[in-house]
Scaffold this motif. Sequence first.
Motif, PDB file in Angstrom:
ATOM      1  N   ALA A  25       0.784  -1.080  -0.062  1.00 37.38           N
ATOM      2  CA  ALA A  25       0.100   0.247   0.134  1.00 37.38           C
ATOM      3  C   ALA A  25       0.882   1.197   0.086  1.00 37.38           C
ATOM      4  CB  ALA A  25      -0.917   0.022   1.217  1.00 37.38           C
ATOM      5  N   SER A  26       2.084   1.127   0.337  1.00 38.27           N
ATOM      6  CA  SER A  26       3.090   2.414   0.483  1.00 38.27           C
ATOM      7  C   SER A  26       3.755   2.770  -0.720  1.00 38.27           C
ATOM      8  CB  SER A  26       3.785   2.103   1.713  1.00 38.27           C
ATOM      9  OG  SER A  26       4.940   1.141   1.469  1.00 38.27           O
ATOM     10  N   VAL A  27       3.752   1.904  -1.637  1.00 41.59           N
ATOM     11  CA  VAL A  27       4.215   2.039  -3.020  1.00 41.59           C
ATOM     12  C   VAL A  27       3.602   3.318  -3.643  1.00 41.59           C
ATOM     13  CG1 VAL A  27       4.816   1.222  -5.137  1.00 41.59           C
ATOM     14  CG2 VAL A  27       5.057  -0.334  -3.480  1.00 41.59           C
ATOM     15  N   LEU A  28       4.529   4.310  -3.630  1.00 40.46           N
ATOM     16  CA  LEU A  28       4.063   5.629  -4.185  1.00 40.46           C
ATOM     17  C   LEU A  28       3.905   5.732  -5.849  1.00 40.46           C
ATOM     18  CD1 LEU A  28       2.704   8.560  -3.584  1.00 40.46           C
ATOM     19  CD2 LEU A  28       5.111   9.353  -3.481  1.00 40.46           C
ATOM     20  N   GLN A  29       2.856   5.946  -6.528  1.00 36.82           N
ATOM     21  CA  GLN A  29       2.846   6.286  -7.792  1.00 36.82           C
ATOM     22  C   GLN A  29       2.930   7.568  -8.514  1.00 36.82           C
ATOM     23  OE1 GLN A  29       2.254   3.445  -9.785  1.00 36.82           O
ATOM     24  NE2 GLN A  29       2.161   2.204  -7.980  1.00 36.82           N
ATOM     25  N   CYS A  30       3.218   7.808  -9.296  1.00 35.55           N
ATOM     26  CA  CYS A  30       3.567   9.040  -9.954  1.00 35.55           C
ATOM     27  C   CYS A  30       2.548  10.343  -9.930  1.00 35.55           C
ATOM     28  CB  CYS A  30       4.148   9.183 -11.419  1.00 35.55           C
ATOM     29  SG  CYS A  30       2.774   8.505 -12.678  1.00 35.55           S
ATOM     30  N   ASN A  45      -5.132   7.852 -14.702  1.00 36.16           N
ATOM     31  CA  ASN A  45      -3.962   7.280 -15.335  1.00 36.16           C
ATOM     32  C   ASN A  45      -3.246   8.644 -15.740  1.00 36.16           C
ATOM     33  OD1 ASN A  45      -4.183   4.765 -14.662  1.00 36.16           O
ATOM     34  ND2 ASN A  45      -5.043   4.391 -16.675  1.00 36.16           N
ATOM     35  N   ALA A  46      -1.824   8.560 -15.446  1.00 35.14           N
ATOM     36  CA  ALA A  46      -1.045   9.673 -16.186  1.00 35.14           C
ATOM     37  C   ALA A  46      -1.347  10.023 -17.711  1.00 35.14           C
ATOM     38  CB  ALA A  46       0.580   9.368 -15.768  1.00 35.14           C
ATOM     39  N   LEU A  96      13.552  17.390 -12.855  1.00 30.24           N
ATOM     40  CA  LEU A  96      12.250  16.713 -12.437  1.00 30.24           C
ATOM     41  C   LEU A  96      12.224  16.208 -11.117  1.00 30.24           C
ATOM     42  CD1 LEU A  96      11.668  14.313 -15.638  1.00 30.24           C
ATOM     43  CD2 LEU A  96      10.899  16.855 -15.267  1.00 30.24           C
ATOM     44  N   ASP A  97      11.009  16.353 -10.425  1.00 29.60           N
ATOM     45  CA  ASP A  97      10.606  15.589  -9.304  1.00 29.60           C
ATOM     46  C   ASP A  97       9.617  14.817  -9.361  1.00 29.60           C
ATOM     47  OD1 ASP A  97      12.181  17.449  -7.957  1.00 29.60           O
ATOM     48  OD2 ASP A  97      10.814  18.707  -7.326  1.00 29.60           O
ATOM     49  N   HIS A  98       9.688  13.651  -9.119  1.00 29.38           N
ATOM     50  CA  HIS A  98       8.821  12.431  -9.804  1.00 29.38           C
ATOM     51  C   HIS A  98       8.844  11.327  -8.816  1.00 29.38           C
ATOM     52  CE1 HIS A  98      11.406  10.629 -13.293  1.00 29.38           C
ATOM     53  NE2 HIS A  98      12.128  10.835 -12.105  1.00 29.38           N
ATOM     54  N   ALA A  99       7.900  10.213  -8.882  1.00 31.29           N
ATOM     55  CA  ALA A  99       8.008   9.142  -8.254  1.00 31.29           C
ATOM     56  C   ALA A  99       7.563   7.759  -9.157  1.00 31.29           C
ATOM     57  CB  ALA A  99       6.723   9.060  -7.051  1.00 31.29           C
ATOM     58  N   ASN A 100       8.357   6.739  -8.586  1.00 29.03           N
ATOM     59  CA  ASN A 100       8.062   5.353  -9.465  1.00 29.03           C
ATOM     60  C   ASN A 100       8.625   5.410 -10.966  1.00 29.03           C
ATOM     61  OD1 ASN A 100       6.490   2.753  -8.948  1.00 29.03           O
ATOM     62  ND2 ASN A 100       5.150   3.268 -10.401  1.00 29.03           N
ATOM     63  N   TRP A 101       9.645   6.101 -11.075  1.00 34.17           N
ATOM     64  CA  TRP A 101      10.212   5.956 -12.372  1.00 34.17           C
ATOM     65  C   TRP A 101      11.588   4.928 -12.341  1.00 34.17           C
ATOM     66  CZ3 TRP A 101       9.477   7.905 -17.109  1.00 34.17           C
ATOM     67  CH2 TRP A 101      10.261   7.717 -18.115  1.00 34.17           C
ATOM     68  N   ARG A 103      12.321   2.903  -9.920  1.00 33.01           N
ATOM     69  CA  ARG A 103      12.125   1.621  -9.243  1.00 33.01           C
ATOM     70  C   ARG A 103      10.709   2.025  -8.467  1.00 33.01           C
ATOM     71  NH1 ARG A 103      16.553   2.608  -5.760  1.00 33.01           N
ATOM     72  NH2 ARG A 103      15.850   3.108  -3.460  1.00 33.01           N
ATOM     73  N   PRO A 104       9.879   0.899  -8.305  1.00 28.33           N
ATOM     74  CA  PRO A 104       8.685   0.979  -7.690  1.00 28.33           C
ATOM     75  C   PRO A 104       8.827   1.937  -6.524  1.00 28.33           C
ATOM     76  CG  PRO A 104       8.836  -1.183  -8.294  1.00 28.33           C
ATOM     77  CD  PRO A 104      10.093  -0.614  -8.506  1.00 28.33           C
ATOM     78  N   GLY A 105       7.802   2.910  -6.403  1.00 30.25           N
ATOM     79  CA  GLY A 105       7.634   3.728  -5.239  1.00 30.25           C
ATOM     80  C   GLY A 105       8.941   4.703  -4.800  1.00 30.25           C
ATOM     81  N   MET A 106       9.977   4.822  -5.810  1.00 32.94           N
ATOM     82  CA  MET A 106      10.940   5.635  -5.252  1.00 32.94           C
ATOM     83  C   MET A 106      10.628   7.074  -5.944  1.00 32.94           C
ATOM     84  SD  MET A 106      14.784   5.385  -7.102  1.00 32.94           S
ATOM     85  CE  MET A 106      16.081   6.447  -6.484  1.00 32.94           C
TER      86      MET A 106
END
Length: 171
Positions: A25-30, A45-46, A96-101, A103-106
């Motif tokens: 549940a804690s894996v953060l998506q973009c 969806n993005a 860029l500042d982003h998430a999930n690129w 590795r998952p949730g990073m």
Amino acid sequence: MKSVPRLLTILAVLVGFGSTATASASVLQCVPYARAESGIAIHGNAATWWSQAEGSYDRGQTPQVGAVLVFRSTAAMPYGHVAVIGKIVDERHVLLDHANWSRPGMIETAAMAEDVSEAGDWSDVRVWYDPIKGMGSRANPTFGFIYAPGHESLSQTTLAKADESTELAGD
């Protein structure tokens, strides 16, 4: 006494299930990351953000700090991707500042993105990929930028600096 080991086993199983659920549940998506960082209130969806922004947010091909770069859906990214512009380096490079690129949730901040489009319109970009500690080899197609209210564009920033220089030179 036999009930204590059994109770410990049950607790260990329950804790194990709880940890697994919490971890997944804690894996953060973009999408939620970009929404929180930019203040752009779009969901889904993005790859759908570009069309959803029409009529609600300004869109364009020039990077602005705080804007969201919207990546198109591809075989490698079936849901697309969104990333917030943290800093403009020059006409062809942004951070860029982003998430999930990578590795998952990073969550990645200050990740380099380079405009590799022939027209210089940010329609294709390469992005820093942490596992190789370098720019990714793949060119990623984008729609462009969704502008968050209250942020300046590269051209506005350049014009403001030019005006400031002119004013200082005239004094």
